[in-house]
Design a protein around this motif. Structure first.
Motif: not given
Length: 424
Positions: A27-28, A36-39
């Motif tokens: 789930l994490l 994280l990828m978007g950030a």
């Protein structure tokens, strides 16, 4: 030899799937990875745009630049071209004639933060074409690049006007050319190296992440059951081939579930965000590309997870097996180093050869599909070779697995492994 039972494979795969998908780590990773990828992808663009527009201090204020020159026509040409730049808002102004007193005044305005900077176009700067941009925001490369383009346009236009050209002729002469490369024989197939590189980088991340997590998960599951002797109990109800196939399919289904969740989140974000919709449109990520991605991901997973399962059956400890992780994914690492050459020269003999190589084709053939359509026979040959290699690897791994899961003690040698293959 017992008959291969699909029902037993289904039971084993279901058990592996439910055991993995209910964990907190699943789930994490499913929900934290896209964030994280978007950030990492969005924040640098937002920061650059923020600097270029001056919205760090005032979101409504465009970047204010002064062009000071004793040649008003030249300064106005540069100002007009800067205002026509797309993607970033600017508010250029012209100071002419430019006197030493104006120079001091502009320095004070920069120090006070009233303007982002100013360009000083005196006679020496025009003659040498070495222009100085005085600013308090060093490192704003976008503004510097666009300002340089505007000045280059202004110098060229001013030279044409001096030679007797009209303003209409100057605008027509200096209008930029819209160049698009298409593949010979297929004018509708655009060659988009940027799209190929961007899409394949996402695929590479997903592929490597899945292999290092779910492939190793298969290996660890095999080794844990081997060391705890649970395998001996399971073999009373299912064959070694059924056990290995169920583990691979069950764990692979977890990976597909995670990818489906990521695609669903991307689709939801695109429906809510104009930025994401624009990005998807620019990259031309259509349904066919998603289908190719899923196909090559599944085939790549089946290929490498079978190898991981065999490695897990060979060794007796996690430390010994982990030394082979790098060797297993070495073809994918080599493929990652070929991304740029294949994107820029997709139809070269070397690009075609490496994209047909089964251990690299999940990455490189997909990249060629993302850049532009390769010949259909090459795609078909790549899939045939990949499926045939999966069958061969499954066969070899199954024979090693059948003997290895019941072998304890010292690590087997190459000669012993060959004996396993002959007598399994």
């Amino acid at each position: 030899m017992t008959e291969f039972s699909i029902h037993k494979v289904w039971i084993i795969a279901k058990r592996e799937y439910l055991e993995r998908v209910k964990t907190r780590s699943f789930l994490l990773s499913t929900f934290a990875t896209p964030v994280l990828m978007g950030a990492f992808l969005v924040l640098p663009a937002m920061i650059s745009e923020s600097m270029a527009r001056g919205i760090v201090r005032d979101s409504e204020r465009p970047a204010r630049v002064v062009i000071a020159s004793d040649n008003r026509a030249l300064a106005e040409l540069a100002s007009g071209e800067l205002m026509r730049q797309r993607g970033t808002r600017y508010a250029p102004s012209v100071v002419s004639p430019a006197s030493p007193a104006e120079h001091e005044q502009l320095d004070k305005r920069v120090d006070a933060g009233d303007i982002e900077g100013y360009v000083w176009l005196d006679g020496a700067a025009r003659a040498s074409r070495h222009v100085v941009f005085t600013t308090s925001r060093m490192g704003d490369f976008i503004l510097e690049h666009r300002l340089g383009d505007a000045l280059s346009y202004a110098f060229a236009a001013d030279r044409l006007v001096e030679q007797g050209s009209s303003s209409g002729d100057v605008a027509a002469t200096l209008r930029p050319v819209d160049l698009k490369a298409v593949r010979a024989g297929k004018s509708s197939s655009a060659y988009n190296a940027v799209r190929g590189a961007a899409v394949v980088l996402v695929l590479m991340f997903v592929m490597l992440f899945s292999l290092l997590s779910y492939g190793v998960m298969v290996m660890r599951s095999v080794m844990e059951e081997k060391s705890s002797r649970i395998t001996e109990v399971l073999l009373c109800a299912a064959s070694a081939q059924e056990l290995m196939t169920g583990k691979i399919l069950g764990t692979g289904s977890v990976g597909l579930t995670q990818i489906a969740a990521w695609l669903a989140m991307a689709a939801f974000g695109a429906s809510r965000s104009l930025y994401l919709r624009t990005t998807m449109t620019v990259l031309d990520v259509g349904p066919s590309l998603i289908v190719y991605f899923v196909v090559f991901y599944i085939l790549g997973y089946l290929l490498y997870s079978a190898i991981f399962a065999a490695v897990g059956a060979i060794f007796n400890s996690i430390d010994e097996a982990q030394q082979w992780n790098f060797v297993i994914i070495l073809p994918l690492i080599a493929a990652s180093g070929l991304i740029l050459p294949v994107a820029t020269s997709s139809d070269s003999p070397v690009s075609v050869a490496v994209s047909l190589f089964p251990f690299c084709s999940p990455i490189l053939m997909f990249e060629r599909l993302a850049v532009h359509d390769p010949p259909r026979w090459q795609l078909a040959l790549s899939l045939v070779l990949l499926v045939a290699t999966i069958g061969a690897v499954m066969f070899i791994s199954g024979r090693i697995y059948r003997i290895g899961i019941l072998m304890y003690g010292k690590r087997p040698t190459i000669r012993e492994l060959s004996r396993w293959l002959r007598h399994a």
